[in-house]
Design a protein around this motif. Structure first.
Motif, PDB file in Angstrom:
ATOM      1  N   PRO A 150      -9.573  -4.077  -6.524  1.00  0.00           N
ATOM      2  CA  PRO A 150      -8.108  -2.720  -6.815  1.00  0.00           C
ATOM      3  C   PRO A 150      -8.270  -3.405  -8.151  1.00  0.00           C
ATOM      4  CG  PRO A 150      -7.253  -4.157  -5.773  1.00  0.00           C
ATOM      5  CD  PRO A 150      -8.985  -5.227  -5.366  1.00  0.00           C
ATOM      6  N   PHE A 151      -7.683  -2.319  -8.973  1.00  0.00           N
ATOM      7  CA  PHE A 151      -7.329  -2.554 -10.727  1.00  0.00           C
ATOM      8  C   PHE A 151      -6.131  -1.562 -11.103  1.00  0.00           C
ATOM      9  CE2 PHE A 151     -12.205  -2.278  -9.942  1.00  0.00           C
ATOM     10  CZ  PHE A 151     -12.807  -2.855 -10.763  1.00  0.00           C
ATOM     11  N   ALA A 152      -5.446  -2.155 -11.955  1.00  0.00           N
ATOM     12  CA  ALA A 152      -4.323  -1.866 -12.428  1.00  0.00           C
ATOM     13  C   ALA A 152      -3.382  -1.604 -12.007  1.00  0.00           C
ATOM     14  CB  ALA A 152      -4.681  -0.452 -13.218  1.00  0.00           C
ATOM     15  N   ASP A 153      -2.831  -3.170 -11.559  1.00  0.00           N
ATOM     16  CA  ASP A 153      -1.516  -2.776 -10.244  1.00  0.00           C
ATOM     17  C   ASP A 153      -2.053  -1.502  -8.571  1.00  0.00           C
ATOM     18  OD1 ASP A 153      -0.511  -4.432 -11.042  1.00  0.00           O
ATOM     19  OD2 ASP A 153       1.205  -2.984 -12.392  1.00  0.00           O
ATOM     20  N   ARG A 154      -3.304  -1.465  -8.329  1.00  0.00           N
ATOM     21  CA  ARG A 154      -3.936  -0.694  -7.208  1.00  0.00           C
ATOM     22  C   ARG A 154      -3.840   0.658  -7.341  1.00  0.00           C
ATOM     23  NH1 ARG A 154      -4.610  -4.409  -2.978  1.00  0.00           N
ATOM     24  NH2 ARG A 154      -3.948  -6.298  -3.248  1.00  0.00           N
ATOM     25  N   LYS A 155      -3.826   1.379  -8.890  1.00  0.00           N
ATOM     26  CA  LYS A 155      -3.970   2.951  -8.545  1.00  0.00           C
ATOM     27  C   LYS A 155      -5.763   2.586  -8.447  1.00  0.00           C
ATOM     28  CE  LYS A 155       0.093   2.960 -12.663  1.00  0.00           C
ATOM     29  NZ  LYS A 155       0.635   1.580 -12.147  1.00  0.00           N
TER      30      LYS A 155
ATOM     31  N   TYR B  26       0.858  -1.319   0.267  1.00  0.00           N
ATOM     32  CA  TYR B  26       0.141   0.229  -0.059  1.00  0.00           C
ATOM     33  C   TYR B  26       1.119   1.395   0.383  1.00  0.00           C
ATOM     34  CZ  TYR B  26      -3.025  -3.914   1.423  1.00  0.00           C
ATOM     35  OH  TYR B  26      -3.511  -4.942   1.410  1.00  0.00           O
ATOM     36  N   LYS B  27       0.637   1.861  -1.568  1.00  0.00           N
ATOM     37  CA  LYS B  27       1.748   3.240  -1.126  1.00  0.00           C
ATOM     38  C   LYS B  27       1.094   4.537  -0.571  1.00  0.00           C
ATOM     39  CE  LYS B  27       1.240   2.070  -6.095  1.00  0.00           C
ATOM     40  NZ  LYS B  27       0.661   2.721  -7.227  1.00  0.00           N
ATOM     41  N   VAL B  28       1.950   4.744   0.291  1.00  0.00           N
ATOM     42  CA  VAL B  28       1.917   5.967   0.925  1.00  0.00           C
ATOM     43  C   VAL B  28       3.482   6.803   0.989  1.00  0.00           C
ATOM     44  CG1 VAL B  28       1.064   5.275   2.858  1.00  0.00           C
ATOM     45  CG2 VAL B  28       3.076   5.048   3.319  1.00  0.00           C
ATOM     46  N   ARG B  29       3.162   8.398   0.724  1.00  0.00           N
ATOM     47  CA  ARG B  29       3.746   9.483   0.476  1.00  0.00           C
ATOM     48  C   ARG B  29       5.205   9.499   1.958  1.00  0.00           C
ATOM     49  NH1 ARG B  29       5.147  12.851  -3.820  1.00  0.00           N
ATOM     50  NH2 ARG B  29       6.359  14.455  -2.512  1.00  0.00           N
ATOM     51  N   GLU B  30       6.353   9.854   1.622  1.00  0.00           N
ATOM     52  CA  GLU B  30       7.838   9.539   2.556  1.00  0.00           C
ATOM     53  C   GLU B  30       6.464  10.814   3.464  1.00  0.00           C
ATOM     54  OE1 GLU B  30      11.141  10.931   1.386  1.00  0.00           O
ATOM     55  OE2 GLU B  30      10.887  13.188   0.368  1.00  0.00           O
TER      56      GLU B  30
ATOM     57  N   LYS C  35     -16.889   4.301  -2.074  1.00  0.00           N
ATOM     58  CA  LYS C  35     -15.650   4.868  -2.385  1.00  0.00           C
ATOM     59  C   LYS C  35     -14.944   4.365  -3.643  1.00  0.00           C
ATOM     60  CE  LYS C  35     -12.953   3.397   1.593  1.00  0.00           C
ATOM     61  NZ  LYS C  35     -12.097   3.667   2.541  1.00  0.00           N
ATOM     62  N   ILE C  36     -14.085   5.602  -4.238  1.00  0.00           N
ATOM     63  CA  ILE C  36     -13.103   5.158  -4.965  1.00  0.00           C
ATOM     64  C   ILE C  36     -11.742   6.066  -4.568  1.00  0.00           C
ATOM     65  CG2 ILE C  36     -12.074   5.459  -7.921  1.00  0.00           C
ATOM     66  CD1 ILE C  36     -15.348   5.748  -8.003  1.00  0.00           C
ATOM     67  N   ARG C  37     -10.527   5.105  -4.835  1.00  0.00           N
ATOM     68  CA  ARG C  37      -9.883   5.434  -4.711  1.00  0.00           C
ATOM     69  C   ARG C  37      -8.303   5.335  -5.569  1.00  0.00           C
ATOM     70  NH1 ARG C  37      -7.863   6.516   0.333  1.00  0.00           N
ATOM     71  NH2 ARG C  37      -5.825   6.968  -0.264  1.00  0.00           N
ATOM     72  N   ILE C  38      -7.579   7.097  -5.854  1.00  0.00           N
ATOM     73  CA  ILE C  38      -7.319   6.635  -6.880  1.00  0.00           C
ATOM     74  C   ILE C  38      -6.093   6.983  -6.269  1.00  0.00           C
ATOM     75  CG2 ILE C  38      -6.199   8.353  -8.849  1.00  0.00           C
ATOM     76  CD1 ILE C  38      -9.258   8.767  -9.025  1.00  0.00           C
ATOM     77  N   ASP C  39      -4.821   6.127  -6.777  1.00  0.00           N
ATOM     78  CA  ASP C  39      -3.135   6.227  -6.629  1.00  0.00           C
ATOM     79  C   ASP C  39      -1.776   6.235  -7.775  1.00  0.00           C
ATOM     80  OD1 ASP C  39      -3.433   6.173  -3.249  1.00  0.00           O
ATOM     81  OD2 ASP C  39      -4.150   4.315  -3.842  1.00  0.00           O
TER      82      ASP C  39
ATOM     83  N   MET D 256      -0.960  12.221  -7.694  1.00  0.00           N
ATOM     84  CA  MET D 256      -2.634  12.274  -6.904  1.00  0.00           C
ATOM     85  C   MET D 256      -2.563  11.257  -5.992  1.00  0.00           C
ATOM     86  SD  MET D 256      -5.812  12.142  -9.206  1.00  0.00           S
ATOM     87  CE  MET D 256      -6.868  12.999  -8.675  1.00  0.00           C
ATOM     88  N   ASP D 257      -3.346  11.102  -4.886  1.00  0.00           N
ATOM     89  CA  ASP D 257      -3.341  10.171  -3.770  1.00  0.00           C
ATOM     90  C   ASP D 257      -5.622  10.506  -3.457  1.00  0.00           C
ATOM     91  OD1 ASP D 257      -3.411   8.608  -1.850  1.00  0.00           O
ATOM     92  OD2 ASP D 257      -2.307   8.862  -0.655  1.00  0.00           O
ATOM     93  N   THR D 258      -6.300   9.654  -4.326  1.00  0.00           N
ATOM     94  CA  THR D 258      -7.156  10.834  -3.770  1.00  0.00           C
ATOM     95  C   THR D 258      -8.595   9.990  -3.494  1.00  0.00           C
ATOM     96  OG1 THR D 258      -6.862  12.494  -5.510  1.00  0.00           O
ATOM     97  CG2 THR D 258      -9.450  12.046  -4.620  1.00  0.00           C
ATOM     98  N   GLU D 259      -9.519  10.310  -2.709  1.00  0.00           N
ATOM     99  CA  GLU D 259     -10.456   9.267  -2.242  1.00  0.00           C
ATOM    100  C   GLU D 259     -12.031  10.039  -2.775  1.00  0.00           C
ATOM    101  OE1 GLU D 259     -10.837   6.218   1.324  1.00  0.00           O
ATOM    102  OE2 GLU D 259     -12.166   7.859   1.399  1.00  0.00           O
ATOM    103  N   VAL D 260     -13.218  10.217  -3.266  1.00  0.00           N
ATOM    104  CA  VAL D 260     -14.535  10.050  -3.433  1.00  0.00           C
ATOM    105  C   VAL D 260     -14.906   9.143  -3.155  1.00  0.00           C
ATOM    106  CG1 VAL D 260     -15.770  10.634  -5.467  1.00  0.00           C
ATOM    107  CG2 VAL D 260     -13.041  11.298  -6.242  1.00  0.00           C
TER     108      VAL D 260
END
Length: 931
Positions: A726-731, A136-140, A766-770, A775-779
């Motif tokens: 998830p889709f597209a390698d969890r993007k 799970y990707k997170v920003r430094e 909800k939809i997460r976009i990573d 961007m790192d966004t949730e609608v």
């Protein structure tokens, strides 16, 4: 304001796509060995402007989406392979680059047969769901809280309260040990995400169950954070200072030093922006409550605090863990908090009677100052391979001063009573206790004996000075009273368990539990003459009460352990007694229950489990419910206790079904529970004839009386689910979740039995976009409804509904600029007109990161730009519907500076930036020097 939501979504996506087209090239490639492509291999790109980490896909491919520098170094790590390092020099163009295939060579020291597998993000094992942090990707610079928000089935509200699989998390551990006594936000908001190996969500049945395997009762939901082995030796921390308009300020320090099993942590904060460092066992949210799922609050997302009131907070804490030799592990913490909180509340309460609704409207201002001290220590002694001892002493002290001012209006059948209530309360409550657990394993495999005990002593003292005035028409009735209360309690608990194997996979356990509670309550009531100010002690309104609650439990359990399933079934004989005395009146109540117990786990396959748990429990009446003397402290609601009340007995059944598919990445978490309570303690409410204009006329009365009694027929059901794909390698990740609660409440209204059927349900998506470096966004969208129907035909049914639409995320620009935003639109229907509100909440920030490796950042934040942050709550119970609106922290701006430092000894696992699972500019791993 709702129109702002789609506009802002479109605007964010537009600038994100525009940014995606800015200078910076795509770099792709593949990793393979002599047998073919390699999934799950770590690929790291480093240059003077980039530091990114990704993992290869199932086809061995990797991609860096926005590489600025033309010169960079690629490093490839893989278990069982020699590390690959190569420098690349490219032209100044922006066209995508396809690197030559990278072929890894087997490490000669490894075995000839090496199994390479991709990262498994979720592992489900009976009572534990484990999330691999690198997936799970997170920003430094992100904290654990940011990582939790991306885990399927886990949610985090604005104040840091964590809910996992439909149940609120009550405790956090680090490497299996309590961190700051388990305070949830203390750990999740202060530990950096880039040191985490995995996060476990555990159904915890207690230390004794963990040792014996016999799991009974209702488990707690806890988190266990496991630190990467390469990050267990080093120092890390950060400091933040900030100031803003309206005299807003914040200063925060977090410092940690880890040396394998030795851990030292120091936390401190001073602020007036509703940020808590320690919660002292309470929830961080102040958003209202209610019993057994009967409460509905208007929701709002992170960015503006959902904590009610305005709080000035000063906190300091120290956490310690160390091994004293090879056999003794110690850990503990001390926490201090000094808080000043101001809360303004508007509420409308409908008290439903057959003879007419009693309507209460209140406007209250409450100023509360508290000082908390808490000390907790644990010592685990592994005497030898057969004997284990754990000792846990604890102590806490709380002192408080509360000033409450209330203006109210009560109306019923045309009669209106207005009034004011001004009270000052001072109190303190020291509490101390200790828990001891001893376990012995015999030489015969499976034979085990354990014994545990606990003692807890508490005392609370409060002094109330209350000035109460009511006016009906022109008649004013003043009341000035002093109530001094001293409550002491001693609790003792002992439990013994013996397990004997009766087959290769079957065990028999016998256990005994003794529980004793002694409570003394002295409540002294004084009346002060409004003219002469002479204080008189009123014996008829005072209470001196003592009672003991004793439970003996004799249990027998059969436990079976099979490859696909395991189970525990048993029976408990539980006699209880409740004895009390007050004003020369004595009461004694005895009950006996036979309680079956069951715990069953079936593993369909790896990451696919089903759990069933049944438990029974006793609940003793409170002092308020037992007291013989009437309580006239609120003349508008006179309370009569019932010393003949019996203890409640509850039957609880829970079902849990969890599934995770490694190939698709789909996850499903479901829960279902049922509760039935015998001898439920309920209220009987009715108007009282104390109207000063028409004495004896109940029809014109604006006051009520409350009495307690036992009854049967109460039950509740609750269920929830969470599904993520998830889709597209969890993007991209799409999630849907929902839940429903049904309460068959029982009460008596004017001595007539009433069923209050309360149904609360919600559905969300909800939809997460990573997108790496973009961007790192949730609608999100959520709908909730609260419906109540009464069996008495003359009562008015209640119905309230809430829509909540949200956008929450961050966009990344160039190498060092971040735009954060949070928008929530709440639409409420069916709430009282006196509290109804449809707030639009918008918060945003711009952050600039600078200095070597981004160790410093400057952030400008804007909170609640529309200045509409309010808390709306509906609570339904017995014959009451209460709608409440509470003030929250409104619009302000804050400029803050943060310095982040890390230093770890020796080598460390590849990571940092957007974690091992992805890449992003501004990321990167550090070693050997401060970040």
């Amino acid at each position: 304001m709702i129109k702002a939501l789609p506009f802002l979504v479109f605007f964010i996506l537009l600038i994100s796509m525009a940014y995606a087209q800015q200078p910076g090239r795509i770099v792709t490639g593949t990793v393979a060995d002599s047998t073919g492509s390699l999934p799950g291999i770590t690929v790291k790109l480093i240059s003077d402007k980039d530091s990114v980490v990704v993992a290869t896909s199932t086809k061995g491919a990797f991609l860096f989406s926005a590489v600025i520098s033309k010169n960079f170094k690629i490093t490839v790590y893989g278990m069982g392979y020699q590390t690959f390092v190569r420098r690349y020099v490219m032209d100044n163009g922006t066209k995508p680059i396809l690197l030559d295939p990278i072929k890894l060579v087997l490490e000669s020291k490894m075995l000839k047969t090496v199994n390479i597998t991709a990262i498994n993000p979720i592992t489900i094992k009976e009572d534990t769901v484990e999330y691999k942090a690198s997936a799970y990707k997170v920003r430094e610079g992100s904290q654990v809280e940011d990582l939790l928000k991306k885990l399927p089935g886990v949610s985090v509200d604005k104040d840091g309260n964590v809910t996992a699989h439909g149940k609120q998390v009550t405790k956090v551990r680090v490497n299996g040990k309590d961190y700051f006594t388990g305070d949830v936000q203390t750990a999740t908001q202060n530990l950096p995400a880039d040191i985490v190996e995995n996060i476990q969500v555990i159904d915890d049945y207690g230390d004794q169950a963990n040792l014996t395997g016999i799991k009974t009762g209702d488990p707690d939901k806890i988190l266990n954070i496991t630190i990467q082995k390469g990050k267990r030796n080093g120092k890390f921390g950060q400091a933040t200072v900030g100031a803003g308009n309206d005299d807003r300020y914040v200063a925060k320090l977090s410092a940690n030093e880890f040396h394998e099993d030795t851990q030292l942590s120091l936390l401190g904060t001073v602020n007036n922006n509703n940020t808590n460092a320690f919660n002292f066992g309470s929830s961080g949210s102040g958003g209202g409550g209610g019993g057994r799922g009967a409460s509905q609050s208007s929701a709002s997302s992170s960015g503006s605090s959902t904590a009610n009131g305005i709080t000035i907070n000063k906190s300091l804490g120290f956490n310690y863990r160390d091994n004293w030799g090879k056999k003794i592990t110690t850990y503990g913490s001390y926490s201090f908090a000094d808080k000043d909180k101001t809360t303004e509340t508007t509420s409308q309460q409908q008290n439903l009677f057959q003879s007419g609704v009693l309507l209460n409207n209140d406007n209250t201002t409450d100023k509360n100052s508290t000082i908390n001290h808490r000390f907790d220590f644990n010592m685990e002694y592994k005497i030898d391979t057969s004997n284990y001892l754990k000792v846990n002493p604890s102590f806490s002290y709380n002192s408080s001063n509360d000033v409450n001012s209330d203006i109210f209006s009560n109306s019923r059948l045309g009669t209106v009573t207005n009034g004011t209530d001004y009270s000052v309360t001072n109190g303190n409550s020291p509490t101390g206790g200790a828990n001891v657990l001893y376990n012995h394993k015999f030489r015969k495999k499976g034979r085990n004996f354990s014994i545990s005990g606990s003692v807890n002593i508490s005392k609370s003292t409060s002094n109330l000075d209350d000035q109460y005035n009511t006016q009906t028409d022109s008649v004013v009735v003043p009341l000035h009273q002093q109530i001094n209360t001293i409550n002491t309690s001693q609790k003792l608990n002992a439990h013994a368990s013996y397990i004997e194997p009766i087959g290769k996979t079957t065990y028999l356990e016998a256990n005994y539990t003794y529980s004793y509670t002694n409570t003394d309550n002295n409540r002294l009531n004084y009346r002060i003459d409004p003219v002469t100010h002479v204080t008189n002690y009123i014996d008829s309104l005072s209470t001196v009460y003592n009672y003991q609650f004793i439970t003996n439990s004799f249990g027998l359990n059969l436990r079976g352990v099979k490859p696909k399933y395991n189970y525990t079934i048993g029976l408990v004989a539980r006699p209880t007694s409740l004895d009390g005395e007050s004003h020369n009146f004595e009461t004694s109540t005895h009950t006996f229950n036979l309680v079956p117990t069951a715990h069953f786990v079936y593993n369909f396959s790896k990451n696919h489990t089903f759990n069933l748990n049944y438990s029974g429990s006793n609940n003793m009446p409170s002092f308020t419910q037992l007291q013989l003397q009437p309580d006239y402290s609120n003349p508008q609601n006179i309370v009569y206790g019932n010393p003949n009340l019996k203890p409640e007995f509850s039957n609880n059944i829970t079902l849990r079904y969890n599934q995770f598919d490694i190939k698709s990445g789909n996850s499903l978490f479901t829960n279902l529970s049922f509760n039935e309570t015998q001898n439920k303690i309920v209220t009987n409410t009715q108007p009282v004839a104390n109207n000063v204009l028409n004495p004896g006329n109940k029809k014109d009365s604006t006051a009520q009386e409350t009495r307690y009694l036992n009854t049967n027929g109460f039950y509740s059901m609750a269920g929830n689910y969470s599904f993520s794909k998830p889709f597209a390698d969890r993007k991209y990740t799409v999630s849907i979740n929902g839940g429903a609660t049904y309460n068959n409440n029982v009460s008596f209204i004017e001595s007539e039995r009433n069923l209050s059927k309360n149904f609360v349900w919600n559905q969300g998506a909800k939809i997460r976009i990573d997108l790496d470096s973009i961007m790192d966004t949730e609608v999100s969208a959520n709908y909730s409804a609260n419906t109540t129907k009464y069996s008495i035909p003359s009562l008015v049914n209640g119905d309230a509904r809430t829509w909540t639409l949200g956008l929450d995320g961050r966009n990344f620009f160039w190498y060092d600029l971040i735009l954060g935003y949070n928008l929530t639109q709440t639409i409420n229907h069916g709430f009282s007109s006196t509290v109804k509100s449809n707030p639009t909440l918008l918060s945003t920030y711009v952050e600039y990161q600078f200095l070597k490796k981004h160790i410093a950042s400057l952030r400008l934040q804007a909170f609640d730009l529309f200045n509409e942050n309010t808390g709306i709550t509906r609570t339904v119970s017995s014959n009451q519907i209460i709608d409440t609106r509470t003030n929250r922290l409104g619009r302000y701006f804050l400029l803050s500076f943060t310095m982040r430092l890390q230093q770890f000894a020796g080598s460390r696992k590849p990571g940092g930036g957007f974690r091992n699972g992805g890449g992003g500019r501004g990321g990167g791993s550090r070693r050997g020097s401060f970040d």
